[in-house]
Design an enzyme around this catalytic site. Structure first.
Site, short mmCIF file in Angstrom:
data_model
loop_
_atom_site.label_atom_id
_atom_site.label_comp_id
_atom_site.label_asym_id
_atom_site.label_seq_id
_atom_site.Cartn_x
_atom_site.Cartn_y
_atom_site.Cartn_z
N TYR A 1 -19.40 7.92 9.87
CA TYR A 1 -19.73 8.59 8.61
C TYR A 1 -18.67 9.65 8.29
CZ TYR A 1 -22.25 11.17 5.04
OH TYR A 1 -22.61 11.79 3.86
N LYS B 1 -15.91 9.55 5.14
CA LYS B 1 -15.84 10.61 4.14
C LYS B 1 -14.46 11.27 4.14
CE LYS B 1 -19.80 9.90 2.45
NZ LYS B 1 -19.92 9.37 1.09
#
Length: 111
Positions: free
Chosen positions: A88, A92
């Site tokens: 994650y 990002k």
């Protein structure tokens, strides 16, 4: 506006086959970054053609402050193929870096 996102950290092991897409990428990376990247790159020509000096076309990438938690330069190719407990965060960070690259290209082209 690129805004889809998901986070499976802590839900399934990073190397769980269920976290791999048909394209062979880690699912979080594909949903959070690779899909946005591909769509944006495919639409850039049309966006440039549709914008004007008074109203330029824009790409808006929503991300997360969690990209700041990446402490070392990740090997995106490895993380996006094999998964990572930090997928994650990496996805990002990749989205944020792509936004900076789009800005750099736009300035270089005078837009």
């Amino acid at each position: 506006v690129n805004n889809a996102g998901m986070n499976l950290d802590g839900v399934a092991a990073a190397d769980d086959p269920a976290r791999t897409t048909r394209d062979g990428f880690e699912m979080v990376a594909q949903v959070n970054f690779l899909g946005h990247y591909l769509l944006t790159e495919l639409l850039l020509g049309a966006l440039r053609a549709g914008g004007s000096a008074d109203a330029p076309a824009r790409v808006v990438n929503l991300s997360s402050v969690t990209h700041r938690a990446v402490v070392a330069a990740p090997d995106f190719a490895d993380a996006f193929r094999h998964g990572s407990p930090w997928s994650y965060r990496h996805s990002k960070l990749a989205a944020t870096l792509h936004a900076y690259e789009l800005q750099r290209r736009g300035k270089a082209e005078g837009s």
